[in-house]
Design an enzyme around this catalytic site. Structure first.
Site, PDB file in Angstrom:
ATOM      1  N   LYS A   1      -1.178  34.382  11.171  1.00  0.00           N
ATOM      2  CA  LYS A   1      -0.800  33.729  12.426  1.00  0.00           C
ATOM      3  C   LYS A   1      -1.288  32.285  12.490  1.00  0.00           C
ATOM      4  O   LYS A   1      -0.725  31.462  13.196  1.00  0.00           O
ATOM      5  CB  LYS A   1      -1.295  34.538  13.616  1.00  0.00           C
ATOM      6  CG  LYS A   1      -0.607  35.892  13.680  1.00  0.00           C
ATOM      7  CD  LYS A   1      -0.786  36.608  14.989  1.00  0.00           C
ATOM      8  CE  LYS A   1       0.068  37.851  15.048  1.00  0.00           C
ATOM      9  NZ  LYS A   1      -0.422  38.932  14.152  1.00  0.00           N
TER      10      LYS A   1
HETATM   11  C1  LIG Z   1       0.508  40.002  13.711  1.00  0.00           C
HETATM   12  C2  LIG Z   1       0.233  40.678  12.406  1.00  0.00           C
HETATM   13  C3  LIG Z   1       1.214  41.493  11.776  1.00  0.00           C
HETATM   14  C4  LIG Z   1       2.568  41.770  12.391  1.00  0.00           C
HETATM   15  O1  LIG Z   1       3.419  40.645  12.353  1.00  0.00           O
HETATM   16  P1  LIG Z   1       4.707  40.557  13.327  1.00  0.00           P
HETATM   17  O2  LIG Z   1       5.145  39.157  13.257  1.00  0.00           O
HETATM   18  O3  LIG Z   1       4.191  40.964  14.691  1.00  0.00           O
HETATM   19  O4  LIG Z   1       5.718  41.521  12.801  1.00  0.00           O
HETATM   20  C5  LIG Z   1       0.893  42.046  10.550  1.00  0.00           C
HETATM   21  N1  LIG Z   1      -0.305  41.850   9.961  1.00  0.00           N
HETATM   22  C6  LIG Z   1      -1.261  41.087  10.532  1.00  0.00           C
HETATM   23  C7  LIG Z   1      -2.579  40.925   9.821  1.00  0.00           C
HETATM   24  C8  LIG Z   1      -1.035  40.476  11.769  1.00  0.00           C
HETATM   25  O5  LIG Z   1      -2.013  39.731  12.332  1.00  0.00           O
END
Ligand SMILES: *Cc1c(COP(=O)(O)O)cnc(C)c1O
Length: 465
Positions: free
Chosen positions: A116
């Protein structure tokens, strides 16, 4: 590029409006009016370019003229050039080769060690750029069960025109998670520990947004996963991975809110030679069931070893459904209304076949997650975090199912294993080393305020901050 809402409101918006608004006023999600196309020559020209330059050539297609090219270029260079504060590796998203045709794209080298960061570092900077131009200030409020909060705080801490208030459930996050948030001592960052659950935190945030006077007075904003700018920032690393491999490929993506894999879909739509998009879900497998059967049915969320994917409804799926329904908002509204009313909704066989031509989905429960972490460590001496393992398992299942492994496969590594030491220890009997970034985490000074689960008390706190 102009943007429209999936729910059919007639207004067309600029990139900067879409960035600040997040959700469209009619409750829909913003999507571009059309997908720009890139061709082989365009991709050829980008070969060997640094990450920030690839980012510029992709994001430019979606952000100009609302952000002038030269400004965009400066911002991207600042964020995505090697930098101890943001992305300290030579590459923002290194590609690791595990075996012939099987690669891992590491997305966890940002400040909070999860993917993110790649988008939120940019989002914070874009917010500040636009707010300064407009001479506006905003107050960002969010609830977190652990991970998104720290990535948002790291994204916003440099902003002069934004304050951020993140609510987390007191004593219910891991120590690492709490300290990643509460040791950021920037003046515009406020951590609030709520005496209650994550749901209490979310409800308080909802109440604050529902309070019209308060919302307007403080120019409230959110940095949630439906923000279009986050999607397009993520599309960049799919293009970057393609450029490294140089031939058609498949991606395997551990999926929760459908944001990350939707960004891959955008890369595919604009003309990057991507074949299959392989979705991995944990025991909370609403998406896998949907892509297998065409029926979306909501169930209770159960905790898993990959908590960032423990979700009930994948909010970004709406963007893909809009395309699947040939951009017919009436059909989308009908689907969404059905789903909201009855907890279930379905698509016809023709649409299902269309979706399955792009997406394949596989489930990976906790036992399989542990098994995958073990196998990948013993075969390749590579340690996956539990989210990454779900994607890797989906990739392996897909290759088995298809009975061929001719296409290159890139599985996304979404978090550093050190963020989930308990799961790792369960799988391989040792705890992962803390990366140098976190080594002094337990010595750093913390700052946070404990408040009762009461929206009025939180509102007063924000008023007086
Ligand atoms: C947010 C997150 C996900 C999921 O990603 P999406 O975009 O919500 O499908 C998977 N793995 C980690 C480590 C995350 O922080």
């Amino acid at each position: 590029m102009k943007y429209i809402s999936t729910r059919g409101a007639p207004a067309q918006k600029e990139f900067t409006d879409v960035l600040l608004e997040g959700l469209a006023p009619d409750g829909g999600l913003y999507v571009p009016v059309n997908f720009p196309k890139i061709d082989a020559g365009f991709l050829n020209d980008m070969q060997g370019k640094p990450y920030y330059d690839v980012a510029f050539h992709i994001i430019r297609l979606f952000a100009t003229p609302s952000i002038p090219e030269s400004d965009l270029q400066d911002i991207l260079k600042k964020i995505y050039t090697r930098n101890e504060d943001r992305f300290p590796k030579d590459e923002v998203t290194p590609l690791v080769n595990l075996s012939d045709g099987f690669h891992i794209l590491e997305l966890f080298h940002g400040p909070t060690l999860a993917f993110k960061d790649v988008a939120l570092q940019l989002l914070g900077e874009l917010f500040d750029y636009i707010l300064k131009k407009r001479n506006e200030k905003i107050t960002i409020i969010g609830a977190t069960s652990g991970d998104t909060g720290s990535a948002a705080i790291e994204g916003v801490k440099h902003c002069d025109n934004a304050r951020i208030f993140i609510l987390h459930p007191h004593n219910r996050t891991s120590q690492v998670q709490r300290r990643q948030m509460t040791t950021v001592l920037a003046d515009n960052v406020y951590n609030i520990a709520i005496e209650g659950s994550f749901d209490d935190c979310q409800n308080i945030v909802k109440k604050l947004f529902g309070h019209n006077d308060f919302r307007e007075k403080h120019n409230l904003s959110a940095v949630n996963s439906i923000n279009w700018a986050r999607i397009i920032a993520q599309t960049v690393y799919y293009v970057y991975a393609y450029l490294k491999i140089g031939k058609p490929l498949n991606f395997a993506v551990p999926t929760g809110n459908f944001g990350n894999v939707y960004a891959a879909y955008i890369a595919r739509q604009i003309g990057v030679p991507i074949n299959d998009l392989v979705i991995g879900s944990n025991r909370n497998d609403i998406l896998t069931r949907f892509f297998k059967t065409g029926i979306m049915t909501v169930t209770d969320v159960e905790p898993s070893l990959s908590p960032s994917m423990d979700i009930q409804i994948s909010s970004n799926l709406e963007r893909y459904l809009f395309d699947l329904f040939d951009r017919d908002s009436d059909q989308l509204n009908a689907f969404m209304t059905d789903f909201k009313k009855t907890g279930t909704a379905s698509i016809d066989n023709e649409s299902l076949a269309k979706a399955q031509a792009i997406f394949s989905a596989y489930r990976c429960d906790d036992d399989m997650t542990l098994e995958t972490i073990r196998t990948i460590e013993s075969q390749y001496n590579y340690l996956c975090d539990p989210h990454t393992a779900v994607g890797v398992s989906a990739a392996i299942q897909h290759r088995k199912h298809r009975g061929d492994s001719r296409d290159s496969m890139v599985a996304l590594a979404c978090a550093h294993p050190a963020k989930f030491p308990d799961a790792i220890e369960k799988a391989v009997n040792h705890r992962p080393d803390l990366p140098y970034r976190l080594q002094d985490l337990y010595d750093r000074k913390e700052r946070y305020t404990v408040l009762p689960a009461d929206s009025q008390r939180v509102r007063e706190f924000i008023e007086n901050a």
